[in-house]
Every structure is written in structure tokens, then in C-alpha cells.
Motif scaffolding. Structure first.
Motif, short mmCIF file in Angstrom:
data_model
loop_
_atom_site.label_atom_id
_atom_site.label_comp_id
_atom_site.label_asym_id
_atom_site.label_seq_id
_atom_site.Cartn_x
_atom_site.Cartn_y
_atom_site.Cartn_z
N CYS A 1 62.15 116.75 -11.44
CA CYS A 1 62.45 116.01 -10.20
C CYS A 1 61.53 116.50 -9.09
O CYS A 1 62.01 117.10 -8.11
CB CYS A 1 63.91 116.14 -9.82
SG CYS A 1 64.51 117.85 -9.70
N GLU B 1 60.30 115.02 -6.71
CA GLU B 1 60.66 114.44 -5.42
C GLU B 1 61.63 115.34 -4.64
O GLU B 1 61.69 115.29 -3.40
CB GLU B 1 61.28 113.06 -5.61
CG GLU B 1 62.59 113.01 -6.36
CD GLU B 1 62.44 113.05 -7.88
OE1 GLU B 1 63.47 113.05 -8.57
OE2 GLU B 1 61.29 113.10 -8.37
N ALA B 2 62.39 116.19 -5.34
CA ALA B 2 63.36 117.05 -4.68
C ALA B 2 62.68 118.14 -3.84
O ALA B 2 63.30 118.67 -2.91
CB ALA B 2 64.29 117.67 -5.70
N ALA C 1 60.50 117.77 -1.73
CA ALA C 1 60.34 117.25 -0.36
C ALA C 1 61.69 117.00 0.31
O ALA C 1 61.76 116.36 1.35
CB ALA C 1 59.52 115.96 -0.40
N ARG D 1 64.23 115.29 -0.98
CA ARG D 1 64.87 114.04 -1.36
C ARG D 1 65.84 114.28 -2.53
O ARG D 1 65.74 115.25 -3.26
CB ARG D 1 63.82 113.00 -1.76
CG ARG D 1 62.85 112.66 -0.63
CD ARG D 1 62.10 111.36 -0.91
NE ARG D 1 61.31 111.42 -2.13
CZ ARG D 1 60.06 111.88 -2.18
NH1 ARG D 1 59.47 112.35 -1.09
NH2 ARG D 1 59.39 111.87 -3.32
N PRO E 1 67.23 113.92 -6.19
CA PRO E 1 66.56 113.67 -7.47
C PRO E 1 66.78 112.24 -7.95
O PRO E 1 67.88 111.70 -7.82
CB PRO E 1 67.23 114.67 -8.42
CG PRO E 1 67.72 115.76 -7.54
CD PRO E 1 68.14 115.09 -6.26
N ASN E 2 65.72 111.63 -8.48
CA ASN E 2 65.86 110.29 -9.05
C ASN E 2 66.89 110.29 -10.17
O ASN E 2 67.69 109.36 -10.30
CB ASN E 2 64.51 109.79 -9.58
CG ASN E 2 63.52 109.53 -8.47
OD1 ASN E 2 63.91 109.24 -7.33
ND2 ASN E 2 62.25 109.64 -8.77
N PRO F 1 53.55 115.73 -11.71
CA PRO F 1 52.64 114.67 -11.24
C PRO F 1 51.18 115.07 -11.38
O PRO F 1 50.79 116.20 -11.05
CB PRO F 1 53.03 114.51 -9.76
CG PRO F 1 54.47 114.92 -9.71
CD PRO F 1 54.60 116.03 -10.71
N ALA G 1 68.73 108.89 -6.76
CA ALA G 1 68.02 108.37 -5.59
C ALA G 1 68.03 106.85 -5.55
O ALA G 1 67.98 106.26 -4.48
CB ALA G 1 66.58 108.88 -5.58
N GLU G 2 68.13 106.21 -6.73
CA GLU G 2 68.07 104.75 -6.79
C GLU G 2 69.26 104.13 -7.48
O GLU G 2 69.43 102.91 -7.43
CB GLU G 2 66.79 104.31 -7.50
CG GLU G 2 65.50 104.74 -6.80
CD GLU G 2 64.27 104.29 -7.54
OE1 GLU G 2 64.41 103.78 -8.68
OE2 GLU G 2 63.16 104.44 -6.99
#
Length: 395
Positions: free
Chosen positions: A27, A29-30, A32, A34, A36-37, A129, A290-291
Motif C-alpha cells: 500500500c 499510497e499509505a 502519503a 492516505r 490503503p486501497n 511503484p 480507499a475506493e
């Protein structure tokens, strides 16, 4: 980049890798700040399964986590388990196991790249990434090599993403398509806005169900974060035990699992409880991504008309709209979800079979199954509750 530069290591426990290191792939994105997806591939969720004894010795789920390093930097990892059975997977291969063993083979143990007991789509090839191509290739080769070196019959990557399914097919794995029911948020302002997209008959039916459920004699409350208390989990454990004993014979998760996620994942949880006279009588557990909102478990100690639909499906829609989430994944099975706005959606898996003859037989089966699933999705979608035309009879 030369694949030979990548070092593959197998871990028997997530205690052997730092949370920040694993989550940099699971994850990113976490980092930053945010959400986790996918909450299920995070270090803390998988570690909770381990520490609670829900996976590991005696469960038929033995951790064999794959990690890929390039110059001592983790670039990819995967939740991988040696399985002694086919329980808790939701994309099932019981018939494959029976056929293989009838022919004199030994199907178990097998390798399962998955989140145990969790039929939710998400990345299974967890790649940092910038290393997508090398990471997926290395994880695939590593898992296949692990199976081959240990005379393991097969590898199964379940509930992977559509992109991973396409890449895995290019790498020689057999793709499989299944289906489950998801609710999609079309930018609804509220539940009434969602109802406005349905046919008049279905709209009335849902309003009637919600009214019946709300009339059970108590209140319905959603708990998350700091509002969650130990007594809520005591109540939900009773519900979970009842559901587990009826569906699976025995619960997959231990009581300790819920205590651990209470401490480590409270902000990722939405627990909906129906309470009457100071006692919880039914509940539904959701995890928040997240979504997407992921419906996981339901249970009750009293039966009340339509309360299951309210707690599992309608409350989930309310929450998804309030949080601006794109969809609700309500778990495996259940054509009854269709009338409540949950439409059939493709799910994906990948498979490697060691025996060449059996591999050809499975490939033929999957081709025929794929056509049948496509047809079923088309038929079920046509019976969905949404308006078929722009102009329809108003209430």
C-alpha cells in the motif's frame, strides 16, 4: 533489467519483515497519509491472521510469503500459503482436486497466493511503484519454482486484479473468470438518489424492506474507530460463531483475530449492529478501503424480517455514498443481492498446474466455464433492478 539480479526469499512469518518494508509494496499510497486501497494485503491485516492463530500450524494455511529483493531493496512481495485443503478460498477447485487424486496424483499441498478467507479483489502481486514488470515476473517465477522444486501440484492466484490476470496469462498462467455481486456508486447524492435509478417496483420493494427491518424493535448503529469497544466484539463473535458453524462447520477466524484488528485496524472497520434493550442481536462487519467498502461477515442471535438485507446491503450503500466510495463488494455468492442493486461483476484468478496432461484438461474446462460465466452475467444483468428506459412509470 536482468531478472537474475533479483533475489527471492521465502518467509514463514511476517515478523521476519518490517511493516514499513512490506507496506511500501502492499500500500504505497499509505506513505502519503492516505487510506490503503486494499486493507487486506497490509502487513497489519495479514499479521493479525498469523498472531491470532487463524493461519499457521493446524489450519491448513501455512505462510510462505514471497519477497523479491534488488540490491537489498524489497521491490515485490506476495501473500502466499501452502494449503492442505481448499477451504476458505471462494474460487473453488474441489472438482480439480478430486479428479487429480482419482487419477492417482497428490493434489495437496498446493500453493495459494491469496488473502485467507477474503473473497475481495485486490493486488496479489504487491510491487513497489516503478518495478511493476520485474516484480510481477519475479513473483510468478518464484512461486512456480517453489512449487516445482517441492513437487507441489499447483499454484492458484485468487481474486487478483484484471490487469494482473492479463499479465499472468502472458507469463503462462491459466486465467479463470468467476463472478460476484458489487454495488456501484454512480455519484449518488444519497440513498433516495440511488432509489431513483431503479424501476418503480424495485424501488417500492426496497423501501418496504427497509421499513420492515427498522421495525425490529431497536436501533441500528454503525461503529468505527474510537467508537468501537470490546463489548461490540464480544457480541459480534457470537454472531460469527453461529454463521461459521452453519456455513463452514467451524469458524475460520479465532476470537483473538477480532481483538487484534480492534487494536490495529479500528479506522479501517465499520461494524453495524442492531441493538435492542441494551443487547446486540445482529451485526455486519465491513472493512473500508480507499475506493471500496468490503462486506465481510454477518450474523445474528435473533431472526427479524429483512434485518439481514438492511445491515449487510442497505447500510453499506449508505456508508459508501457518505464516504464517496466507488463500490461495495458484498462478498461471495448470493443472487438475492441482485434485487438490491448489486450487479454481477467479473472476478479473476490465475492458475499453474505442474502436470502437463492435467493442465490441458483444466485449460479446456476454464475455456468452457468462461463462456458460461459470461452468459450468466449477461442474463443476470438483464434482470437487474435498474430502469431499462429513460422514461418509466413514476410512483
Amino acid at each position: 533489467m536482468d531478472q537474475a539480479q533479483i533475489e527471492i526469499r521465502v518467509l514463514s512469518s511476517l515478523s521476519q519483515i518490517a511493516e514499513t518494508e512490506w507496506d511500501a509494496c502492499a500500500c504505497p499510497e499509505a506513505a502519503a497519509g492516505r487510506r490503503p486501497n486494499d486493507p487486506f494485503t497490509t502487513h497489519r491485516f495479514l499479521r493479525a491472521l498469523e498472531e491470532s492463530g487463524s493461519v499457521g500450524r493446524g489450519t491448513g494455511w501455512q505462510p510462505q510469503y514471497l519477497t523479491c529483493y534488488l540490491d537489498d531493496q524489497l521491490i515485490a512481495c506476495a501473500p502466499l500459503y501452502a494449503k492442505g485443503h481448499s477451504q476458505g478460498e471462494y474460487i473453488f477447485d474441489h472438482s480439480w482436486a478430486h479428479a487429480y487424486e482419482q487419477a492417482g496424483g497428490r493434489y495437496y499441498p498446493k500453493l495459494q497466493m491469496a488473502v485467507p478467507f477474503t473473497p475481495a479483489t485486490g493486488r496479489r502481486f504487491l510491487v513497489r511503484p516503478g518495478y511493476e514488470a520485474q516484480g510481477i515476473s519475479a513473483l510468478t517465477q518464484g512461486a512456480v519454482q517453489l512449487a516445482s522444486n517441492n513437487q507441489i501440484s499447483s499454484l492458484h492466484v485468487t481474486f487478483c486484479t484484471e490487469v494482473e490476470a492479463a499479465v499472468g496469462k502472458e507469463l503462462g498462467l491459466l486465467p479463470r473468470i468467476s463472478q460476484q455481486f458489487h454495488w456501484l456508486n454512480e455519484g449518488y447524492a444519497g440513498f433516495e438518489d440511488f432509489l431513483g435509478a431503479l424501476s418503480s417496483r424495485k424501488r417500492k420493494a426496497i423501501r418496504k424492506e427497509r421499513a420492515q427491518a427498522q421495525a425490529f424493535g431497536g436501533s441500528i448503529t454503525t461503529y468505527s474507530g474510537a467508537d468501537l469497544r470490546v463489548e461490540h466484539w464480544d457480541a459480534f463473535w457470537r454472531f460469527y460463531q453461529d454463521t461459521g458453524s452453519r456455513k463452514w462447520g467451524s469458524p475460520y477466524l479465532t476470537r483473538a483475530f477480532f481483538d487484534i484488528v480492534h487494536e490495529t485496524m479500528a479506522e479501517d472497520i465499520s461494524l453495524v449492529l442492531a441493538e435492542r434493550d441494551g443487547q446486540a442481536v445482529a451485526g455486519a462487519l465491513n472493512f473500508i478501503g480507499a475506493e471500496a467498502l468490503y462486506g465481510r461477515y454477518w450474523g445474528c442471535i435473533e431472526h427479524h424480517p429483512c434485518l439481514h438485507f438492511e445491515l449487510c446491503y442497505y447500510q453499506a450503500i449508505d456508508l459508501a455514498i457518505a464516504k464517496g466510495l466507488a463500490r461495495v463488494e458484498a462478498g461471495a455468492q448470493g443472487e438475492h443481492k441482485l434485487a438490491r442493486g448489486y450487479l454481477p461483476t467479473e472476478t479473476y484468478s490465475l492458475h499453474w498446474i505442474g502436470d502437463s496432461g492435467f493442465r490441458r484438461a483444466v485449460a479446456d474446462y476454464l475455456e468452457a466455464e468462461r463462456a458460461a460465466v459470461d452468459e450468466e452475467i449477461d442474463i443476470l444483468t438483464s434482470y437487474g433492478p435498474f430502469k431499462k428506459t429513460q422514461v418509466e412509470e413514476q410512483e
